[in-house]
Write a protein that holds these residues in place. Structure first.
Motif, mmCIF file in Angstrom:
data_model
loop_
_atom_site.group_PDB
_atom_site.id
_atom_site.type_symbol
_atom_site.label_atom_id
_atom_site.label_comp_id
_atom_site.label_asym_id
_atom_site.label_seq_id
_atom_site.Cartn_x
_atom_site.Cartn_y
_atom_site.Cartn_z
ATOM 1 N N LEU A 1 -4.018 7.720 15.090
ATOM 2 C CA LEU A 1 -4.525 6.556 14.370
ATOM 3 C C LEU A 1 -4.635 6.848 12.875
ATOM 4 O O LEU A 1 -4.259 6.014 12.039
ATOM 5 C CB LEU A 1 -5.880 6.140 14.930
ATOM 6 N N LEU A 2 -5.133 8.036 12.542
ATOM 7 C CA LEU A 2 -5.226 8.412 11.123
ATOM 8 C C LEU A 2 -3.841 8.477 10.490
ATOM 9 O O LEU A 2 -3.644 8.053 9.348
ATOM 10 C CB LEU A 2 -5.930 9.769 10.991
ATOM 11 N N GLY A 3 -2.883 9.019 11.258
ATOM 12 C CA GLY A 3 -1.526 9.086 10.735
ATOM 13 C C GLY A 3 -0.935 7.716 10.505
ATOM 14 O O GLY A 3 -0.285 7.457 9.479
ATOM 15 N N ILE A 4 -1.162 6.779 11.451
ATOM 16 C CA ILE A 4 -0.648 5.420 11.326
ATOM 17 C C ILE A 4 -1.261 4.707 10.136
ATOM 18 O O ILE A 4 -0.603 3.914 9.451
ATOM 19 C CB ILE A 4 -0.922 4.630 12.627
ATOM 20 N N VAL A 5 -2.538 4.989 9.865
ATOM 21 C CA VAL A 5 -3.233 4.332 8.747
ATOM 22 C C VAL A 5 -2.920 4.991 7.411
ATOM 23 O O VAL A 5 -2.617 4.325 6.419
ATOM 24 C CB VAL A 5 -4.757 4.319 8.990
ATOM 25 N N LEU A 6 -2.967 6.324 7.388
ATOM 26 C CA LEU A 6 -2.838 7.044 6.118
ATOM 27 C C LEU A 6 -1.399 7.062 5.591
ATOM 28 O O LEU A 6 -1.195 7.017 4.375
ATOM 29 C CB LEU A 6 -3.338 8.479 6.273
ATOM 30 N N PRO B 1 1.220 4.768 5.625
ATOM 31 C CA PRO B 1 1.587 3.655 4.735
ATOM 32 C C PRO B 1 0.717 3.577 3.482
ATOM 33 O O PRO B 1 1.191 3.143 2.435
ATOM 34 C CB PRO B 1 1.405 2.412 5.621
ATOM 35 N N LEU B 2 -0.548 4.011 3.586
ATOM 36 C CA LEU B 2 -1.417 4.002 2.401
ATOM 37 C C LEU B 2 -0.884 4.955 1.337
ATOM 38 O O LEU B 2 -0.747 4.586 0.162
ATOM 39 C CB LEU B 2 -2.844 4.411 2.785
ATOM 40 N N VAL B 3 -0.587 6.186 1.748
ATOM 41 C CA VAL B 3 -0.113 7.197 0.800
ATOM 42 C C VAL B 3 1.236 6.797 0.209
ATOM 43 O O VAL B 3 1.442 6.843 -1.018
ATOM 44 C CB VAL B 3 -0.019 8.583 1.489
ATOM 45 N N ILE B 4 2.165 6.379 1.076
ATOM 46 C CA ILE B 4 3.498 5.991 0.597
ATOM 47 C C ILE B 4 3.401 4.768 -0.306
ATOM 48 O O ILE B 4 4.023 4.704 -1.367
ATOM 49 C CB ILE B 4 4.442 5.708 1.783
ATOM 50 N N PHE C 1 4.541 -1.639 2.309
ATOM 51 C CA PHE C 1 3.868 -0.682 3.198
ATOM 52 C C PHE C 1 2.413 -1.074 3.412
ATOM 53 O O PHE C 1 1.886 -0.983 4.526
ATOM 54 C CB PHE C 1 3.959 0.732 2.630
ATOM 55 N N LEU C 2 1.749 -1.521 2.348
ATOM 56 C CA LEU C 2 0.358 -1.954 2.473
ATOM 57 C C LEU C 2 0.264 -3.214 3.336
ATOM 58 O O LEU C 2 -0.682 -3.366 4.121
ATOM 59 C CB LEU C 2 -0.244 -2.201 1.087
ATOM 60 N N PHE C 3 1.233 -4.123 3.195
ATOM 61 C CA PHE C 3 1.245 -5.333 4.027
ATOM 62 C C PHE C 3 1.379 -4.967 5.504
ATOM 63 O O PHE C 3 0.699 -5.542 6.364
ATOM 64 C CB PHE C 3 2.397 -6.255 3.622
ATOM 65 N N MET C 4 2.272 -4.024 5.827
ATOM 66 C CA MET C 4 2.446 -3.620 7.218
ATOM 67 C C MET C 4 1.145 -3.081 7.790
ATOM 68 O O MET C 4 0.791 -3.373 8.945
ATOM 69 C CB MET C 4 3.552 -2.561 7.323
#
Length: 339
Positions: free
Chosen positions: A66-71, A73-76, A107-110
């Motif tokens: 879950l952290l990977g899925i959230v972080l 797109p945020l980082v990219i 990426f933020l929209f996704m």
């Protein structure tokens, strides 16, 4: 295991096509996608195995995912937005400079759309279908973009073996008789192969004269090569082309008129690394048996350049792009009608 088995079959089939012709773009995208899929599935299988099936291990794995899925797109997303600022500072506020901003916001929209569907679907009603359609299109095209990046890397990391007879240098805009840094990089890449073979190769400089250019791109490139001690008889001018496809088409004609051998000549073309795959596609369309080599591009410029190339590739394969869009739209209409 069934999914892994299917992924391995796709990997082997697409890999075979690439082995026969590594310029096959569709096979390259499918191969890259299968590699990414196998890597993710293998990682999940290993992580689950290490968790040992315990409740604590499974919860830890779920939290990590879950952290990977959230972080991710945020980082990219934020990295691309920051890159837009750097790009505009150095290149000006052009549309190309804003492409990394658009992808960053994408990426933020996704991320936001995915979380909304996951946690707020009971409040959204029919809007869930619309949001899911947009997200499906977005995720699919973004995944293909990632596959394109991976395939582009794989294509260029495999060296071209053996000697070559001709090197085509694809033109780029000039503002004077002096080549721009971008065009100089392409020419220097060609010179690497020229010097590696001790001058036993001819260089085709390909590029016409645009309405805002004082001379043809071929003229400026030939002048640069002469200044680098390349003899006149080793330079072939192709100064009529205005597109990448014409670069390949007209250069092919020049080579056929010049070639004296009994076997087909070995040909490569030099361009920037972000442009190699599109060049390969046009070379195939023109019936030119040539592989591409890429010169380095400034890191800050690369994201926008790759996005621009990807958009151009979606246009080239417009039927496949339309099929993806229509498929998700049809699914969205079905979901909306059921709500």
């Amino acid at each position: 295991m069934f999914i892994i088995g299917i992924s391995i079959i796709i990997f082997l089939i697409s890999g075979t096509y690439l082995y026969l012709d590594r310029r096959d773009f569709i096979a390259g995208i499918v191969f890259a996608g299968s590699c990414i899929n196998l890597a993710l599935l293998s990682t999940l299988w290993i992580a689950n195995y290490l968790a040992g099936g315990s409740r604590t291990g499974i919860i830890s794995l779920a939290v990590f995912l879950l952290l990977g899925i959230v972080l991710t797109p945020l980082v990219i997303g934020f990295s691309l937005i920051v890159n837009t600022y750097i790009m505009q500072t150095r290149e000006g506020k052009s549309l190309t400079a804003k492409l990394s901003l658009i992808l960053g916001l994408n990426f933020l929209f996704m991320l936001v759309a995915g979380l909304a569907i996951l946690f707020l679907n009971q409040f959204l009603g029919r809007f869930v279908g619309i949001l899911l359609t947009l997200l499906g299109i977005d995720v699919t095209l973004t995944f293909i973009f990632v596959c394109y990046l991976f395939y582009s890397f794989l294509y260029q990391v495999v060296p071209i073996k053996g000697n070559v007879d001709y090197i085509i240098v694809l033109g780029a805009g000039v503002r004077s008789e002096t080549v721009t840094p971008l065009l100089k990089g392409r020419l220097d890449k060609a010179l690497e192969y020229y010097r590696r073979q001790n001058g036993a190769v001819k260089i085709v400089v390909s590029g016409g004269q645009g309405p805002d250019e004082p001379v043809s791109e071929a003229f400026a490139m030939a002048k640069y090569l002469r200044n680098q001690s390349v003899p006149e008889d080793k330079i072939i001018l192709e100064d009529q082309s205005t597109t990448t496809f014409e670069n390949m088409q007209f250069s092919k004609q020049k080579i056929e008129a010049d070639w004296q051998g009994t076997q087909p000549p070995q040909i490569i073309f030099a361009t920037n690394n972000y442009h190699v795959l599109r060049g390969v596609i046009y070379a195939r369309k023109a019936g030119l048996n040539a592989n591409g080599v890429g010169s380095p591009t400034s890191f800050y410029f690369l994201p926008s350049a790759l996005i621009r190339e990807y958009i151009a590739l979606l246009v080239i394969y417009k039927k496949l792009t339309a099929l993806i869009l229509l498929g998700w739209i049809a699914l969205g209409i079905l979901l909306i009608s059921k709500n």
